[in-house]
Design a protein around this motif. Sequence first.
Motif, PDB file in Angstrom:
ATOM      1  N   ALA A 139       0.825  -1.213   0.000  1.00 10.22           N
ATOM      2  CA  ALA A 139       0.000   0.000   0.000  1.00 10.22           C
ATOM      3  C   ALA A 139       0.855   1.258   0.000  1.00 10.22           C
ATOM      4  N   ASP A 140       2.116   1.110   0.402  1.00 13.56           N
ATOM      5  CA  ASP A 140       3.009   2.268   0.451  1.00 13.56           C
ATOM      6  C   ASP A 140       4.061   2.242  -0.646  1.00 13.56           C
ATOM      7  N   CYS A 141       3.784   1.501  -1.709  1.00 13.03           N
ATOM      8  CA  CYS A 141       4.637   1.506  -2.902  1.00 13.03           C
ATOM      9  C   CYS A 141       3.917   2.248  -4.018  1.00 13.03           C
ATOM     10  N   THR A 142       4.651   3.040  -4.744  1.00 12.29           N
ATOM     11  CA  THR A 142       4.056   3.773  -5.853  1.00 12.29           C
ATOM     12  C   THR A 142       3.791   2.819  -7.023  1.00 12.29           C
ATOM     13  N   PRO A 143       2.905   3.175  -7.936  1.00 10.82           N
ATOM     14  CA  PRO A 143       2.686   2.329  -9.125  1.00 10.82           C
ATOM     15  C   PRO A 143       3.976   2.077  -9.893  1.00 10.82           C
ATOM     16  N   LEU A 146       5.920  -0.631  -8.021  1.00  9.70           N
ATOM     17  CA  LEU A 146       5.294  -1.942  -8.213  1.00  9.70           C
ATOM     18  C   LEU A 146       5.606  -2.496  -9.595  1.00  9.70           C
ATOM     19  N   ALA A 147       5.594  -1.624 -10.588  1.00  9.68           N
ATOM     20  CA  ALA A 147       5.901  -2.064 -11.959  1.00  9.68           C
ATOM     21  C   ALA A 147       7.352  -2.518 -12.065  1.00  9.68           C
ATOM     22  N   LYS A 148       8.265  -1.797 -11.433  1.00  8.17           N
ATOM     23  CA  LYS A 148       9.683  -2.170 -11.487  1.00  8.17           C
ATOM     24  C   LYS A 148       9.930  -3.486 -10.768  1.00  8.17           C
ATOM     25  N   MET A 149       9.242  -3.715  -9.648  1.00  5.45           N
ATOM     26  CA  MET A 149       9.415  -4.977  -8.930  1.00  5.45           C
ATOM     27  C   MET A 149       8.872  -6.151  -9.743  1.00  5.45           C
ATOM     28  N   GLY A 150       7.770  -5.912 -10.431  1.00  7.80           N
ATOM     29  CA  GLY A 150       7.171  -6.987 -11.217  1.00  7.80           C
ATOM     30  C   GLY A 150       7.929  -7.307 -12.485  1.00  7.80           C
ATOM     31  N   ALA A 151       8.772  -6.374 -12.932  1.00  2.66           N
ATOM     32  CA  ALA A 151       9.481  -6.566 -14.202  1.00  2.66           C
ATOM     33  C   ALA A 151      10.440  -7.745 -14.158  1.00  2.66           C
ATOM     34  N   ALA A 152      11.032  -8.021 -12.990  1.00  2.00           N
ATOM     35  CA  ALA A 152      12.028  -9.092 -12.880  1.00  2.00           C
ATOM     36  C   ALA A 152      11.431 -10.460 -13.180  1.00  2.00           C
ATOM     37  N   PHE A 380      14.409  -3.815  -7.303  1.00  2.92           N
ATOM     38  CA  PHE A 380      14.166  -3.438  -8.695  1.00  2.92           C
ATOM     39  C   PHE A 380      15.164  -4.092  -9.646  1.00  2.92           C
ATOM     40  N   ASP A 381      15.991  -5.020  -9.113  1.00  2.00           N
ATOM     41  CA  ASP A 381      17.018  -5.664  -9.928  1.00  2.00           C
ATOM     42  C   ASP A 381      17.975  -4.623 -10.492  1.00  2.00           C
ATOM     43  N   ASP A 382      18.277  -3.620  -9.670  1.00  2.00           N
ATOM     44  CA  ASP A 382      19.095  -2.506 -10.137  1.00  2.00           C
ATOM     45  C   ASP A 382      20.362  -2.386  -9.297  1.00  2.00           C
ATOM     46  N   THR A 383      21.276  -1.527  -9.748  1.00  2.00           N
ATOM     47  CA  THR A 383      22.570  -1.351  -9.092  1.00  2.00           C
ATOM     48  C   THR A 383      22.433  -0.455  -7.870  1.00  2.00           C
ATOM     49  N   PRO A 384      22.995  -0.866  -6.727  1.00  2.00           N
ATOM     50  CA  PRO A 384      22.869  -0.040  -5.523  1.00  2.00           C
ATOM     51  C   PRO A 384      23.629   1.271  -5.631  1.00  2.00           C
ATOM     52  N   PHE A 385      23.120   2.269  -4.946  1.00  2.00           N
ATOM     53  CA  PHE A 385      23.860   3.518  -4.777  1.00  2.00           C
ATOM     54  C   PHE A 385      23.818   3.876  -3.303  1.00  2.00           C
ATOM     55  N   MET A 607      12.334   1.692   0.247  1.00  2.00           N
ATOM     56  CA  MET A 607      11.196   0.823   0.577  1.00  2.00           C
ATOM     57  C   MET A 607      11.342   0.044   1.885  1.00  2.00           C
ATOM     58  N   PRO A 608      12.423  -0.689   2.123  1.00  2.00           N
ATOM     59  CA  PRO A 608      12.445  -1.473   3.369  1.00  2.00           C
ATOM     60  C   PRO A 608      12.320  -0.601   4.616  1.00  2.00           C
ATOM     61  N   ARG A 609      13.002   0.539   4.612  1.00  2.00           N
ATOM     62  CA  ARG A 609      12.923   1.437   5.765  1.00  2.00           C
ATOM     63  C   ARG A 609      11.533   2.058   5.851  1.00  2.00           C
TER      64      ARG A 609
END
Length: 703
Positions: A139-143, A146-152, A380-385, A607-609
């Motif tokens: 509920a606290d994730c933006t659309p 959610l789309a980036k998480m589902g892409a993997a 998001f299957d992305d590189t950390p910064f 997100m986790p925090r």
Amino acid sequence: MNTQTFPHLMASGRIGPMETANRIVLPAMDMNVSEGGEIEQTEIDHYVARAKGGAGLIITGACAIAFPYGAASMKEPGLSDDKYIPGLKALADAIHAVGSKLCIQSTHHGKVARIDTANDRPVLAPNPQDYSYSMKAMADCTPEELAKMGAATAGKQTTFKTMSKEDIDWLVETWADAAERVAKSGADAIEIHVAHGYILGVFLNQRDNQRTDEYGGSLENRARLACEVISAVKARVGDSLAVIVRVSGEEYGQEGALSLAESTEASQLFEKAGADAIHVTGWGRNPFDNFTDGPLPNKVGAYVESAGHIKKHVSVPVIAVGRMLPDVAEKAIKDGKTDFAAMGRQLLADPELPNKLAAGKPETVRPCINCYLCVGESFFDDTPFCAVNPSLGNEKVLPLRPTSASKHVVVIGAGPAGLESARVLTERGHRVTVVDKADRLGGTMWFSTMTTPDNERLLRWFKQEIKRLRISVKLGTRATGALMRELKADHVIVATGAVRPKPDFPGGDLPNVQTGDTLRAMMLGTATAQEAGFVLSTLGKTGRLSGLTKSPEFVRQFTKYWLPMGKDVVVIGGSLVGLELAEFLVERGRRVTLLHEKQQLGLPLAMPRRWTAVKDSEAHGVKIHRNVKVDRITEKTVEWTEGGESFSAPASMVVYADGTTSAAPFAAELEAAGIAHDVVGDAGAVNYIHGAIHSSFKVASEL
């Protein structure tokens, strides 16, 4: 302070056939930069920076033994073919060249093998069952999130395959094959992952493993698959590699999860099977609810006690992970609770941490602020910064390029943007003067330490950097065009931060309504009676004159016993500041109502925090209302509309934590005067500490 401060941490260590220069370990943290299973130069540069910085052992992120089968990402390294050996060898050679040792983490992701799901392959599991968990945090994730998480997983549903004996034999043999490739690469160790919901960890867990054959039931049976893998790997590589086994000391968030007693018994079995060391981690079974319990804990030294318990029952070395800050790690080793300390986020924030400890300069270590921005990218299957280290994932920006022509640069604002600008400019050879109208360094970051104590560690580091570099600072000084001319500024950096106006709905200008700026003025002792009321403005001035309010720790502790505001507080705005402020106030005995005009709370927290902050606020008693429209504020209440109905809440104080905007009015004055300048941090775009440091680093490293 000298090197004797950390004699245990900096002592040499041994794991099986491998000797390390010290006891500091970089644990696996996925970089997500490999292509098709091949290790890329960016990844090598990342690990070399930590090895060159003095870490005794470098452990890679997860590497898939059967890549792409069983992989969580197409960006993780593969171990399934000889074609991957040259990349592994290049990494091993580079790590050895700077004096460190290399461990390759090996895994099969099992039920979280997103690439299998994306390619319509059923994932391997002990048995089919419902592995789902509460998704309330969504509920606290933006659309967009959610789309980036589902892409993997290409948005596909996961299906499961119960592992047959043939599948089990294949897994064991494949793992041994992968280990042989690791040995051929010249690496020093292999880590076998038996935790975090991956295949071996799922077999070990009695809730997930419902098998009735020799691989299910008793702990010995549930550990059998992991033991077979360990034995097969050890038989294949002999003493050419140290074999490290990673296990959760405890699992959190679900009944029937792995207990410390079980993980201790399992660790004994792993040792008998051939493990040269046990790496004790933790795991929250629901990543959307327990991620900050494990694997990336919020608590400092989170798994020290688990590691200490396991260490009592095994004879091989133990590695402890989980916010192992240097002083915590030194004490844990001294007390015999662990042999090695794995520092993940700390080494992302400052790769030079070990060298600085060895040099007797722990105060120069740039701290991790525990913001979770780095690990949030993995969803998001992305590189950390990193919020505080702009070179993470882009190591080539260092070392800083010396300036060809030294200038006198005046930095206006002593918040994180101004201090980072001053630090980088001075390191490059410019002469810097910092000007701030406040009586202390830190800007808004100083105030953020009230709700986020980890930020105070960063502020202390900036202060010592200013002192180390002998940067001129003029506090209590308002920036003017005349001052710039007086200082003979060649260039000006405007780092004055964001502005926080009062709300424009009815009652927004009442004296019981505070904003971030008026609260800040009250704390600084500069608020007028009209802004903060007579009592609060007087108390603020008293605190300023006494010097007591300059200590964030004093304010945090003192306000637990006495806070000069009524019991009923309404916080308007549930983004980063509002959410954390609401929890701060409710912990100090206030009845807090949080009103948020949108659905998602806690933005732009990672997100986790964010998920944990929302959960903790609710648990502590904050009354949260989403998707509301504030109608008006009175001297005693706040009225709003929610779902077509009207509501009100008592409010002796209203804090407006919304409407933060960037503004740099002094930049226009500089422009008119023809003075060269740049705008950085929240004055240019509101992105909080991360944006402040990154934007400042970019400008200061190029000027």
